[in-house]
Design a protein around this motif. Structure first.
Motif, PDB file in Angstrom:
ATOM      1  N   PRO A   1       8.691  -6.449  11.861  1.00 37.28           N
ATOM      2  CA  PRO A   1       7.879  -5.459  10.858  1.00 37.28           C
ATOM      3  C   PRO A   1       6.066  -6.003  11.121  1.00 37.28           C
ATOM      4  O   PRO A   1       6.062  -6.901  11.219  1.00 37.28           O
ATOM      5  CB  PRO A   1       8.030  -5.739   9.498  1.00 37.28           C
ATOM      6  N   GLY A   2       5.443  -4.854  10.860  1.00 37.62           N
ATOM      7  CA  GLY A   2       3.876  -5.053  10.796  1.00 37.62           C
ATOM      8  C   GLY A   2       3.421  -6.162   9.609  1.00 37.62           C
ATOM      9  O   GLY A   2       4.070  -5.966   8.483  1.00 37.62           O
ATOM     10  N   MET A   3       2.502  -6.826   9.937  1.00 42.91           N
ATOM     11  CA  MET A   3       2.235  -7.978   8.908  1.00 42.91           C
ATOM     12  C   MET A   3       0.401  -7.633   8.589  1.00 42.91           C
ATOM     13  O   MET A   3       0.162  -7.783   7.390  1.00 42.91           O
ATOM     14  CB  MET A   3       2.400  -9.317   9.296  1.00 42.91           C
ATOM     15  N   TYR A   4      -0.271  -7.355   9.692  1.00 44.80           N
ATOM     16  CA  TYR A   4      -1.471  -7.218   9.469  1.00 44.80           C
ATOM     17  C   TYR A   4      -1.970  -6.095  10.058  1.00 44.80           C
ATOM     18  O   TYR A   4      -3.224  -5.642  10.595  1.00 44.80           O
ATOM     19  CB  TYR A   4      -2.488  -8.290  10.245  1.00 44.80           C
ATOM     20  N   GLY A   5      -1.097  -4.876   9.979  1.00 46.40           N
ATOM     21  CA  GLY A   5      -1.189  -3.633  10.442  1.00 46.40           C
ATOM     22  C   GLY A   5       0.010  -3.216  10.991  1.00 46.40           C
ATOM     23  O   GLY A   5       1.071  -4.189  10.903  1.00 46.40           O
ATOM     24  N   PRO A   6       0.150  -1.969  11.595  1.00 44.77           N
ATOM     25  CA  PRO A   6       1.644  -1.513  11.999  1.00 44.77           C
ATOM     26  C   PRO A   6       2.114  -2.253  13.398  1.00 44.77           C
ATOM     27  O   PRO A   6       1.201  -2.859  14.163  1.00 44.77           O
ATOM     28  CB  PRO A   6       1.283  -0.168  12.287  1.00 44.77           C
ATOM     29  N   SER A   7       3.463  -2.479  13.473  1.00 46.46           N
ATOM     30  CA  SER A   7       3.887  -3.229  14.651  1.00 46.46           C
ATOM     31  C   SER A   7       3.991  -1.950  15.550  1.00 46.46           C
ATOM     32  O   SER A   7       3.891  -0.840  15.136  1.00 46.46           O
ATOM     33  CB  SER A   7       5.497  -3.626  14.098  1.00 46.46           C
ATOM     34  N   ARG A   8       4.387  -2.100  16.763  1.00 46.31           N
ATOM     35  CA  ARG A   8       4.600  -1.216  17.900  1.00 46.31           C
ATOM     36  C   ARG A   8       5.408  -0.203  17.150  1.00 46.31           C
ATOM     37  O   ARG A   8       5.195   1.001  17.453  1.00 46.31           O
ATOM     38  CB  ARG A   8       5.160  -1.888  18.990  1.00 46.31           C
TER      39      ARG A   8
ATOM     40  N   ASP B   1      -8.343 -17.147  -5.125  1.00 47.44           N
ATOM     41  CA  ASP B   1      -8.568 -16.875  -3.563  1.00 47.44           C
ATOM     42  C   ASP B   1      -7.202 -17.402  -3.083  1.00 47.44           C
ATOM     43  O   ASP B   1      -6.529 -16.765  -2.145  1.00 47.44           O
ATOM     44  CB  ASP B   1      -9.432 -18.352  -2.920  1.00 47.44           C
ATOM     45  N   PHE B   2      -6.412 -18.619  -3.395  1.00 48.35           N
ATOM     46  CA  PHE B   2      -5.314 -18.748  -2.780  1.00 48.35           C
ATOM     47  C   PHE B   2      -4.208 -17.933  -3.361  1.00 48.35           C
ATOM     48  O   PHE B   2      -3.421 -17.339  -2.398  1.00 48.35           O
ATOM     49  CB  PHE B   2      -4.781 -20.176  -3.379  1.00 48.35           C
ATOM     50  N   LEU B   3      -3.996 -17.373  -4.644  1.00 46.96           N
ATOM     51  CA  LEU B   3      -2.953 -16.619  -4.991  1.00 46.96           C
ATOM     52  C   LEU B   3      -3.208 -15.042  -4.372  1.00 46.96           C
ATOM     53  O   LEU B   3      -2.011 -14.517  -3.859  1.00 46.96           O
ATOM     54  CB  LEU B   3      -3.374 -16.428  -6.510  1.00 46.96           C
ATOM     55  N   THR B   4      -4.240 -14.691  -4.233  1.00 45.63           N
ATOM     56  CA  THR B   4      -4.475 -13.621  -3.292  1.00 45.63           C
ATOM     57  C   THR B   4      -4.022 -13.620  -2.092  1.00 45.63           C
ATOM     58  O   THR B   4      -3.227 -12.567  -1.739  1.00 45.63           O
ATOM     59  CB  THR B   4      -5.922 -13.063  -3.526  1.00 45.63           C
ATOM     60  N   THR B   5      -4.241 -14.522  -1.219  1.00 51.97           N
ATOM     61  CA  THR B   5      -3.899 -14.755  -0.009  1.00 51.97           C
ATOM     62  C   THR B   5      -2.383 -14.999   0.104  1.00 51.97           C
ATOM     63  O   THR B   5      -1.692 -14.394   0.975  1.00 51.97           O
ATOM     64  CB  THR B   5      -4.795 -15.911   0.601  1.00 51.97           C
ATOM     65  N   TRP B   6      -1.840 -15.850  -0.560  1.00 53.77           N
ATOM     66  CA  TRP B   6      -0.583 -16.288  -0.683  1.00 53.77           C
ATOM     67  C   TRP B   6       0.234 -14.835  -0.980  1.00 53.77           C
ATOM     68  O   TRP B   6       1.414 -14.796  -0.291  1.00 53.77           O
ATOM     69  CB  TRP B   6      -0.265 -17.252  -1.792  1.00 53.77           C
ATOM     70  N   LYS B   7      -0.230 -14.046  -2.014  1.00 52.38           N
ATOM     71  CA  LYS B   7       0.665 -12.642  -2.015  1.00 52.38           C
ATOM     72  C   LYS B   7       1.010 -11.889  -0.792  1.00 52.38           C
ATOM     73  O   LYS B   7       1.964 -11.678  -0.412  1.00 52.38           O
ATOM     74  CB  LYS B   7      -0.160 -11.768  -3.198  1.00 52.38           C
ATOM     75  N   HIS B   8      -0.220 -11.826  -0.019  1.00 53.40           N
ATOM     76  CA  HIS B   8      -0.117 -11.025   1.295  1.00 53.40           C
ATOM     77  C   HIS B   8       0.821 -11.861   2.004  1.00 53.40           C
ATOM     78  O   HIS B   8       1.692 -11.298   2.824  1.00 53.40           O
ATOM     79  CB  HIS B   8      -1.542 -10.743   2.057  1.00 53.40           C
ATOM     80  N   GLU B   9       0.504 -13.196   2.498  1.00 55.62           N
ATOM     81  CA  GLU B   9       1.386 -13.972   3.484  1.00 55.62           C
ATOM     82  C   GLU B   9       2.721 -14.050   3.000  1.00 55.62           C
ATOM     83  O   GLU B   9       3.721 -13.968   3.710  1.00 55.62           O
ATOM     84  CB  GLU B   9       0.797 -15.141   3.584  1.00 55.62           C
ATOM     85  N   SER B  10       3.109 -14.391   1.739  1.00 54.47           N
ATOM     86  CA  SER B  10       4.494 -14.549   1.234  1.00 54.47           C
ATOM     87  C   SER B  10       5.139 -13.104   1.211  1.00 54.47           C
ATOM     88  O   SER B  10       6.429 -13.148   1.547  1.00 54.47           O
ATOM     89  CB  SER B  10       4.503 -15.061  -0.159  1.00 54.47           C
ATOM     90  N   ASP B  11       4.526 -12.125   0.809  1.00 56.90           N
ATOM     91  CA  ASP B  11       5.073 -10.759   1.355  1.00 56.90           C
ATOM     92  C   ASP B  11       5.299 -10.481   2.774  1.00 56.90           C
ATOM     93  O   ASP B  11       6.505  -9.879   3.257  1.00 56.90           O
ATOM     94  CB  ASP B  11       4.067  -9.564   0.737  1.00 56.90           C
ATOM     95  N   SER B  12       4.414 -10.890   3.517  1.00 57.15           N
ATOM     96  CA  SER B  12       4.713 -10.803   4.916  1.00 57.15           C
ATOM     97  C   SER B  12       5.992 -11.440   5.437  1.00 57.15           C
ATOM     98  O   SER B  12       6.722 -11.048   6.325  1.00 57.15           O
ATOM     99  CB  SER B  12       3.361 -10.961   5.858  1.00 57.15           C
ATOM    100  N   THR B  13       6.053 -12.748   4.839  1.00 54.21           N
ATOM    101  CA  THR B  13       7.344 -13.684   5.343  1.00 54.21           C
ATOM    102  C   THR B  13       8.397 -12.973   4.883  1.00 54.21           C
ATOM    103  O   THR B  13       9.554 -13.043   5.707  1.00 54.21           O
ATOM    104  CB  THR B  13       6.980 -14.887   4.729  1.00 54.21           C
ATOM    105  N   LEU B  14       8.547 -12.395   3.576  1.00 51.52           N
ATOM    106  CA  LEU B  14       9.647 -11.649   3.002  1.00 51.52           C
ATOM    107  C   LEU B  14      10.105 -10.764   3.999  1.00 51.52           C
ATOM    108  O   LEU B  14      11.346 -10.294   4.277  1.00 51.52           O
ATOM    109  CB  LEU B  14       9.449 -11.445   1.583  1.00 51.52           C
ATOM    110  N   LYS B  15       9.179  -9.901   4.506  1.00 44.05           N
ATOM    111  CA  LYS B  15       9.484  -8.713   5.200  1.00 44.05           C
ATOM    112  C   LYS B  15      10.134  -9.131   6.527  1.00 44.05           C
ATOM    113  O   LYS B  15      11.120  -8.526   6.959  1.00 44.05           O
ATOM    114  CB  LYS B  15       8.181  -7.864   5.592  1.00 44.05           C
TER     115      LYS B  15
END
Length: 166
Positions: free
Chosen positions: A147-154, A7-21
């Motif tokens: 950049p978009g994180m939970y969908g596209p940015s404007r 659960d953590f690793l799946t969520t962290w993957k998305h969130e850390s990728d978003s932070t890196l973006k």
């Protein structure tokens, strides 16, 4: 809610990728952006996200090499992005190597309170999201494209459509 390491690793993957973006979009000039004179700079907020990995997860007893929580803030956005990725990757590998699902119910002293490891991991995620939100406001003020994180940015939306939703 974190019930398993997966659960953590799946969520962290998305969130850390978003932070890196976000970090990879920052310019060195943007690091000094503030909302108001006494406020934290964008660079200070970004660095706070980086060093919190060591500061918070280090209290769990997990053994890994991360940017120390008291490390001085570097002068470039690229250095921050590299430090974040290295710390995040090291934490993930250490979790895979050292912990089991049973670790999640272990209780640890955190800031004078007793938290389970699952709670610590959830707070780490929420903390990162909170500060990333602050950073996106400062990015807009600094003239950067968010950049978009939970969908596209404007801007991403406009790239494939004539208008962005209101």
């Amino acid at each position: 809610m974190i019930r398993t390491l997966e659960d953590f690793l799946t969520t962290w993957k998305h969130e850390s990728d978003s932070t890196l973006k976000i970090f990879n979009t920052l310019s060195d000039e943007s690091l000094n952006q503030k909302v108001y004179d006494e406020g934290r700079t964008l660079g200070t907020l970004a660095w706070h996200i980086v060093v919190t990995i060591d500061e918070m997860i280090g209290k769990t007893g997990l053994q890994f090499k991360a940017t120390p929580h008291d490390a001085p803030k570097p002068g470039t956005a690229k250095q921050m992005a590299i430090a974040y990725k290295e710390s995040s990757d090291a934490m993930v590998q250490a979790i895979k190597d050292q912990w089991s699902d049973g670790t999640l119910v272990e209780e640890k002293d955190m800031y004078g309170e007793t938290w389970t490891v699952a709670t610590i991991l959830q707070v780490l995620i929420s903390h990162q999201i909170h500060h990333r939100g602050q950073i996106t406001v400062l990015m807009r003020q600094a003239g950067l494209v968010v950049p978009g994180m939970y969908g596209p940015s404007r801007e991403e939306w406009l790239a494939f459509s004539d208008e962005a939703p209101e």
